[in-house]
Design a protein around this motif. Structure first.
Motif, short mmCIF file in Angstrom:
data_model
loop_
_atom_site.label_atom_id
_atom_site.label_comp_id
_atom_site.label_asym_id
_atom_site.label_seq_id
_atom_site.Cartn_x
_atom_site.Cartn_y
_atom_site.Cartn_z
N LYS A 1 93.43 63.13 39.32
CA LYS A 1 92.62 62.17 38.60
C LYS A 1 91.22 62.69 38.27
CE LYS A 1 94.89 58.14 40.69
NZ LYS A 1 94.67 56.84 41.38
N THR A 2 90.93 63.92 38.62
CA THR A 2 89.59 64.47 38.39
C THR A 2 89.63 65.57 37.34
OG1 THR A 2 89.87 66.05 40.21
CG2 THR A 2 88.87 63.92 40.73
N GLY A 3 88.46 65.89 36.83
CA GLY A 3 88.35 66.95 35.83
C GLY A 3 88.35 66.45 34.40
N TYR A 4 88.50 65.15 34.23
CA TYR A 4 88.59 64.58 32.88
C TYR A 4 87.22 64.24 32.28
CZ TYR A 4 93.60 64.07 33.74
OH TYR A 4 94.92 64.33 34.02
N GLY A 5 86.20 64.17 33.12
CA GLY A 5 84.89 63.73 32.65
C GLY A 5 84.31 64.60 31.55
N GLU A 6 84.55 65.89 31.60
CA GLU A 6 83.98 66.77 30.58
C GLU A 6 84.62 66.57 29.21
OE1 GLU A 6 85.06 71.05 30.83
OE2 GLU A 6 86.07 70.48 32.71
N TYR A 7 85.77 65.89 29.18
CA TYR A 7 86.46 65.64 27.92
C TYR A 7 86.29 64.20 27.43
CZ TYR A 7 88.66 69.87 29.66
OH TYR A 7 88.88 71.13 30.17
N LEU A 8 85.50 63.41 28.14
CA LEU A 8 85.27 62.03 27.75
C LEU A 8 84.64 61.95 26.36
CD1 LEU A 8 85.16 58.99 28.63
CD2 LEU A 8 82.85 59.46 29.47
N PHE A 9 85.21 61.14 25.49
CA PHE A 9 84.73 60.98 24.10
C PHE A 9 84.58 62.34 23.41
CE2 PHE A 9 82.64 57.22 26.28
CZ PHE A 9 83.53 56.28 25.79
N PHE A 10 85.52 63.23 23.67
CA PHE A 10 85.41 64.62 23.22
C PHE A 10 85.18 64.72 21.71
CE2 PHE A 10 86.98 68.77 21.92
CZ PHE A 10 86.43 69.62 22.88
N ASN A 11 85.91 63.96 20.93
CA ASN A 11 85.81 64.08 19.47
C ASN A 11 84.48 63.58 18.93
OD1 ASN A 11 88.40 65.17 19.33
ND2 ASN A 11 89.35 63.15 19.09
N TRP A 12 83.76 62.79 19.71
CA TRP A 12 82.45 62.31 19.31
C TRP A 12 81.34 63.18 19.91
CZ3 TRP A 12 83.90 56.59 20.70
CH2 TRP A 12 84.70 56.06 19.68
N ARG A 13 81.60 63.75 21.07
CA ARG A 13 80.57 64.56 21.74
C ARG A 13 80.43 65.96 21.15
NH1 ARG A 13 82.11 64.39 27.95
NH2 ARG A 13 80.27 65.74 28.17
N TYR A 14 81.52 66.47 20.55
CA TYR A 14 81.50 67.85 20.06
C TYR A 14 81.99 67.92 18.62
CZ TYR A 14 81.32 68.54 25.11
OH TYR A 14 80.97 68.47 26.43
N ASP A 15 81.49 68.92 17.88
CA ASP A 15 81.99 69.13 16.53
C ASP A 15 83.21 70.03 16.57
OD1 ASP A 15 81.14 71.79 16.82
OD2 ASP A 15 79.34 71.50 15.59
N GLU A 16 83.72 70.43 15.42
CA GLU A 16 84.95 71.23 15.35
C GLU A 16 84.80 72.61 15.97
OE1 GLU A 16 82.88 71.59 11.29
OE2 GLU A 16 83.20 70.09 12.87
#
Length: 200
Positions: A35-50
């Motif tokens: 259940k851990t390790g997912y925080g860095e991908y939270l809202f990934f498409n909004w937090r990072y560009d292509e």
């Protein structure tokens, strides 16, 4: 899960309505174990560009919002697929409380199962928080079911069973394990009855 205690934090204002679970945690990141390790991908498409570069204006990338533990949302947060990973990502990032006017039912229940407190408030109160409370300290008192901001107090409703589970830190598995001795006794008696020479 850890027992929920009173919490003091400023909010992270996510000023977007109808956020679905695929935006909270995109499907390509559902392959992690545990259940851990997912925080860095939270809202990934909004937090990072292509190119994987953090976008300048997304709220989680703004330095003034780092380390805050309360997420303020608009209506219909957590709609879409029922993936529990969405809650895991929010919790792993550091959010312990989510405040909004409405939530998808499955997401709402998944939050409590993972020790995340979800608070529903009237839409007008949420609007006021977005417009004037983004830099104020929120003091969340679960026992009193209150949010205190400066001299203002906002009460919220929560199911008594959910409240007890959050306060005790007892999830569904730990509650079941309270009856482990009874379960073991039942299984042993059942095994004896199933033996060929047993007397029924």
């Amino acid at each position: 899960m850890e027992p929920f205690r009173n919490l003091k934090s400023k909010i992270v204002p996510l000023d977007i309505a109808n956020v679905d679970t695929d935006q909270i945690i995109p499907k390509q990141f559902l392959k992690l174990l545990g259940k851990t390790g997912y925080g860095e991908y939270l809202f990934f498409n909004w937090r990072y560009d292509e190119h994987g570069i953090p976008t300048k204006n997304f709220v989680l990338n703004l330095p003034e919002y780092k380390g805050r533990q309360i997420l303020l949302t608009r209506e219909n947060f957590g709609i879409g697929s029922s993936r529990e990973h969405a809650v895991w990502a929010l919790k792993d990032y550091g959010f312990k409380i989510i405040i909004g006017s409405s939530f998808a039912d499955i997401f709402y229940n998944n939050c409590f199962k993972n020790g995340v407190l979800v608070i529903k408030l009237d839409k007008n109160i949420i609007e006021d928080f977005f417009s004037s409370k983004t830099n104020d300290d929120f003091y969340i008192d679960l026992r009193q079911q209150q949010i205190r901001i400066n001299s203002s107090i906002y009460s919220f409703e929560i199911d008594s069973t959910i409240k007890e589970s959050l306060e005790s830190g007892a999830d569904e598995i730990s509650k079941t394990l309270q009856f482990e001795s009874y379960i073991k006794k039942y299984e042993e008696e059942k095994a004896i009855k199933l033996q060929p020479n047993s007397i029924l």
